[in-house]
Structures are given as structure tokens and as C-alpha cells.
Enzyme design. Sequence first.
Site, short mmCIF file in Angstrom:
data_model
loop_
_atom_site.label_atom_id
_atom_site.label_comp_id
_atom_site.label_asym_id
_atom_site.label_seq_id
_atom_site.Cartn_x
_atom_site.Cartn_y
_atom_site.Cartn_z
N ARG A 120 -40.11 -33.10 0.76
CA ARG A 120 -41.04 -31.99 0.93
C ARG A 120 -40.45 -30.65 0.45
O ARG A 120 -41.16 -29.67 0.32
CB ARG A 120 -41.48 -31.90 2.41
N ARG A 136 -17.47 -6.31 -9.25
CA ARG A 136 -17.50 -7.76 -9.45
C ARG A 136 -16.24 -8.42 -8.90
O ARG A 136 -15.29 -7.74 -8.50
CB ARG A 136 -17.69 -8.07 -10.94
N TYR A 138 -16.55 1.53 -17.24
CA TYR A 138 -16.32 0.10 -17.08
C TYR A 138 -14.82 -0.14 -17.01
O TYR A 138 -14.08 0.23 -17.95
CB TYR A 138 -16.91 -0.71 -18.24
N ASN A 144 -11.48 -4.72 -22.72
CA ASN A 144 -10.57 -5.75 -22.19
C ASN A 144 -10.75 -7.10 -22.86
O ASN A 144 -10.01 -8.02 -22.60
CB ASN A 144 -10.77 -5.91 -20.68
N ALA A 178 -10.07 13.72 -24.01
CA ALA A 178 -11.46 13.26 -24.03
C ALA A 178 -11.80 12.67 -25.39
O ALA A 178 -11.37 13.16 -26.43
CB ALA A 178 -12.38 14.43 -23.71
C1 UD1 Z 1 -38.86 -36.25 13.02
C2 UD1 Z 1 -39.36 -37.05 14.21
C3 UD1 Z 1 -40.49 -36.28 14.87
C4 UD1 Z 1 -39.97 -34.91 15.29
C5 UD1 Z 1 -39.35 -34.17 14.12
C6 UD1 Z 1 -38.63 -32.95 14.65
C7 UD1 Z 1 -39.02 -39.41 13.81
C8 UD1 Z 1 -39.63 -40.70 13.39
N1 UD1 Z 1 -39.80 -38.35 13.78
O1 UD1 Z 1 -39.93 -36.16 12.07
O2 UD1 Z 1 -40.96 -36.99 16.00
O3 UD1 Z 1 -41.02 -34.17 15.87
O4 UD1 Z 1 -38.40 -34.99 13.44
O5 UD1 Z 1 -38.10 -32.18 13.61
O6 UD1 Z 1 -37.86 -39.38 14.19
N2 UD1 Z 1 -33.25 -39.14 8.39
C9 UD1 Z 1 -32.24 -40.01 8.05
N3 UD1 Z 1 -32.59 -41.24 7.57
C10 UD1 Z 1 -33.87 -41.64 7.42
C11 UD1 Z 1 -34.89 -40.72 7.77
C12 UD1 Z 1 -34.56 -39.47 8.26
O7 UD1 Z 1 -31.06 -39.71 8.18
O8 UD1 Z 1 -34.09 -42.77 6.98
C13 UD1 Z 1 -32.88 -37.79 8.90
C14 UD1 Z 1 -33.38 -36.67 7.99
O9 UD1 Z 1 -32.38 -36.31 7.04
C15 UD1 Z 1 -33.66 -35.55 8.99
C16 UD1 Z 1 -33.98 -36.29 10.28
O10 UD1 Z 1 -33.50 -37.59 10.14
O11 UD1 Z 1 -32.51 -34.75 9.17
C17 UD1 Z 1 -35.48 -36.31 10.57
O12 UD1 Z 1 -36.15 -36.93 9.49
P1 UD1 Z 1 -37.50 -36.35 8.89
O13 UD1 Z 1 -37.95 -37.27 7.83
O14 UD1 Z 1 -37.35 -34.93 8.57
O15 UD1 Z 1 -38.46 -36.55 10.14
P2 UD1 Z 1 -39.72 -35.67 10.57
O16 UD1 Z 1 -40.88 -36.09 9.78
O17 UD1 Z 1 -39.35 -34.23 10.55
CA CA Z 2 -37.70 -33.03 9.77
#
Ligand code: UD1
Ligand code: CA
Length: 485
Positions: free
Chosen positions: A40, A350, A383, A403, A440
Site C-alpha cells: 500500500r 555542506r 565559496y 578547489n 582585491a
Molecule cells: C493488522 C491486523 C489488524 C490490526 C492492524 C493494526 C492481522 C491479520 N491484522 O492488519 O487486525 O487492526 O494490523 O495495525 O494481524 N507481516 C509479516 N508477515 C506477513 C504479514 C504481515 O511480518 O505475512 C507484518 C507486516 O510487516 C506488518 C504487520 O505484520 O508490520 C501487520 O501486517 P499488515 O499487513 O500491515 O496488517 P494490517 O492489514 O495492518
Molecule cells: Ca499494518
Amino acid sequence: MLKFATLMPEDGETTLPRRQPRASSKDLLVVILAAGQGKRMRSSVPKIFHPLAGEPLIHYPIQLARQLGARTTVVVHAVGQETLLAPLAQGLALVPQHRPLGTGHAVNQVPQALRAPPEVLVLYGDVPLLTLATARRLIQLRRRNDLDCALLVARMSDPTGYGRLVEESNGRVHIVEESEATPGEAAINLVNTGVCCFSGEALWPALRRVKKSSRTGEYYLTDVFETLERRGILPCDEDEAMGVNDRWQLAAAEAVLRRRKNRELAEAGVMIVDPASTYIDYNVTIEPDAVIHPFSFLRGRTSIGSRTRVGPFAEIDDCVVGRDCVIGRSQLTASVIEDGVDIGPFNRLRTGTVIAKRARIGTHAEIKNTLVGPESDIHHFSYLGDAVLGKGVNIGAGTVTANYNGVEKRRTLIGDNAFIGTDSTLVAPVSVGDRAYTAAGSVITDDVPADALAIERSEQREVPKWTQRRRSGPPSPDAGEVGVK
Ligand code: UD1
Ligand code: CA
């Protein structure tokens, strides 16, 4: 209002009997879920590396795990992110999730050998605003009541995108993901933050029982919650619960963090004249009695000393700025500004620049990889690159260090109390000795000894009555010579 038989009342106080003594943080395993694809964000950069107030998103849960003093912290990450993660996650275990099969599947990637701690706190890599105090309260809630699981929840003004807490007719509560919610369920604004504290004894067997979602093919961690008996919830502020799924939410999280930061600084004695228009990164430090004027950006690991005045419209990245300085509307990057320095408007400093004590930079100077000695003055339109200036040097307006010869950068050395005349060009490598002068308009290509005057320019000549002749007839040959048509 929902009523939850096994859940916590809003004030977070428990009514369940105390069953076990306090455990120590040494019994804690923190699992940070960071292997999601972050689609997303619509970015080629993985979500957890997007900057939030100057630090990658993943910095925040990692820092929280460190502050909690967990015995073990595991970061579950997507394949190919090891190299980027390694410097941020030193001392932590990195565990890849080969396919993003959901949050439940992600937690299940923790190897058996790391599952020893009796308590497991799950943090989400994209929920960065959770405070240490709330994380501790959640852990305490679970411990005091010997719960299988304590879940952090929040009432959101806009619950879009979050899992909703839905109460069944039998009083049991379960979490319904938005994609699977009925319109009635979607209207509920009590949501799952994702942050959850489990007893290891309850979590690991329950994870094995989680089934694939028939709709998405993912294994949801939220389903574990449903299968456990002794459950509790802890409500937290909406701000702390914010998840970052897209760029709009990232900007919203940034706004919250910025407000928190400005407030912390103000409470510690820093004058933030207009917090709404002041942008200070999470890891910036500022001493009391510094004054930050509007539209100033202090980024990265910048530090600002006491009584220093910054802005309006200053932009400072990764700089160390001393005490009693004035920094006008200028842009400073990776430089050191010692005490009592005065930098006016429209300057650019810089990387690698050091401005020593009580030096003054007027306006429209660009300075790169240069040491400006104490009490030196660079007033306007200069500069300076790859130069070393001693103390008390005067740089006349329009001075330029040449430079770069198109191939390599070369150094310019200017001794103590030297006086560089207006519009001098110093062709590096070159040195100007202590107390020496350049006249100058000179192009200095040879070293100037101490106490000498170097003058390099053609002699002036005058063309008498040139103006009258020009006005009364065709241009004279002389006029051609002086380049006037
Ligand atoms: C998730 C929750 C939702 C909650 C929301 C809060 C689940 C199924 N849903 O939804 O209930 O309200 O977070 O922010 O848990 N991730 C992995 N491996 C995977 C999928 C996800 O490590 O296979 C990690 C993602 O990197 C992220 C977290 O888990 O940091 C949540 O995943 P994301 O896909 O963002 O879930 P949401 O749709 O936000
Ligand atoms: Ca999330």
C-alpha cells in the site's frame, strides 16, 4: 458499548485474581513482525525502511524492545532485507519469513531454540508510536492476571483498515479483519492494534491450530486470540495505535511524533516559538533556553546548544551546533558549529565543515569540507571548498577557492589573521601565510609568504574624455578596447 466478560474494564485495572508473582523482563521474548510487503506504500523501498521523523519505521519497535530489556528480540523480515536491517538490529535475531503468509505464520517462524522465554510480546513493524509506558502496562496486565493473552486495543475516530473487536451473542469476542467484516461490524470503532502479550505456553500450541483464511489464504495471528481462554484487553490512545500502511498514514504518524517531540523539548526548557511549523526529528537533542523559530527543520542526529537561536527558515541536518550561536535562514549539513558562531541568512554549509568559536558567516556563502578558524569572518558571496583557515582570518566578499581542476579536489590553506581581499580567486593547491594580504581582484596561483601582500591584476588605465566622445559620434577605437559597444 460492548461488554466483555473476560476483558479489561476501560481503566485497565483487573478484577481477576492474582496468580503469579511478577516476572522480570529477562523472561520476555519480543517478536517484531516486519515481513509484510507493504504494497500500500506503492514504493520500491520496503515499508519498514521509510523514514519517520528521521528514523526508519522499524527503528521504533526495535528501540521499544531494547528499552523493555527483553531477553531475546526476533525481527521477522522479508527475504533480502538482512543487509539493510543488520545495522539497525544489532544484537537482535533476524528471522526470514520466506513467503508473506500472514501475521500468524510470521510469528511461527521464530525458531524453537528462541522460544524459551515464558512470555512473548508481539510488536508490529508498522505500529511505531506505541510508548514504553503502555507496553509495560500491557505486560503487567498479563502477568498480574496470568492471562494467556493481553491485547492492546483502541477506539479510533476512523477505524478504516483495522481489525474490529466484535462481540458474539455468547459474549465471546473475536477480531474481524476489515476485508471480512459485514457493514455492521465495519461500523465498530474498537480496533485491534496488533500489539499483544502472550504466555509462551499458550501461544505456541495455539499458533499450530490457526487455519488459513479461506478468503486471503493467510494465517492470522488474531485467530490465536480467539482460541485462548484467559484473555484481556488494554485500551490505549488512538495516537499510539496508529498503523502505517500507506504514505498518508505515514504522514499522519509523523505529525503525531512531531507534536510529541516538540512538547517534550518545550517541557525541558526549549523555546519552540510555533510548534505547528517546527519540524524536529526524533533523535535531535536541544539544550534548554535554545530558541527555535518557525519553519525550521532540525533533522537526523542534530544537536543544538543552550541559548542558540535557530531560524526562522533554518534547515539543519546531522549537525553539532554549540551554545550561544545564531543560525539564520541557512542550510547546514553534517557540519560542526562551535560556540558563539553567527551564521546569517542564505548560507549553505555542506558536509565536513567546521566553524570554530565566534566565527561569523554573513550571507550567500557556500562552505564545503572546510575548517573556518575561530573569530574568522566570511561576510558575503564566497565559496570555500577543501580549505583550512586559521584564526581571525578575513575573507573578502566574492572570494572563491578554485578547489577542483576537473579531476581532483585540492586544498587551500590560509594562515592566522590573513586578509583575503575582495574578489580573490585562490587556485588550489595554494597557501596564504599568517597575516598575509591578497589584493582585491587577484587570482592567486602561488603560495603567499607570511606578512606579504600578493597582488595579481593588470594595471588600470584611463581614457580621458571618453564619455563625451562616445555620446557625440561613432564609438572610438578606445571604446572597443575597453569592451564598450
Ligand atoms: C493488522 C491486523 C489488524 C490490526 C492492524 C493494526 C492481522 C491479520 N491484522 O492488519 O487486525 O487492526 O494490523 O495495525 O494481524 N507481516 C509479516 N508477515 C506477513 C504479514 C504481515 O511480518 O505475512 C507484518 C507486516 O510487516 C506488518 C504487520 O505484520 O508490520 C501487520 O501486517 P499488515 O499487513 O500491515 O496488517 P494490517 O492489514 O495492518
Ligand atoms: Ca499494518
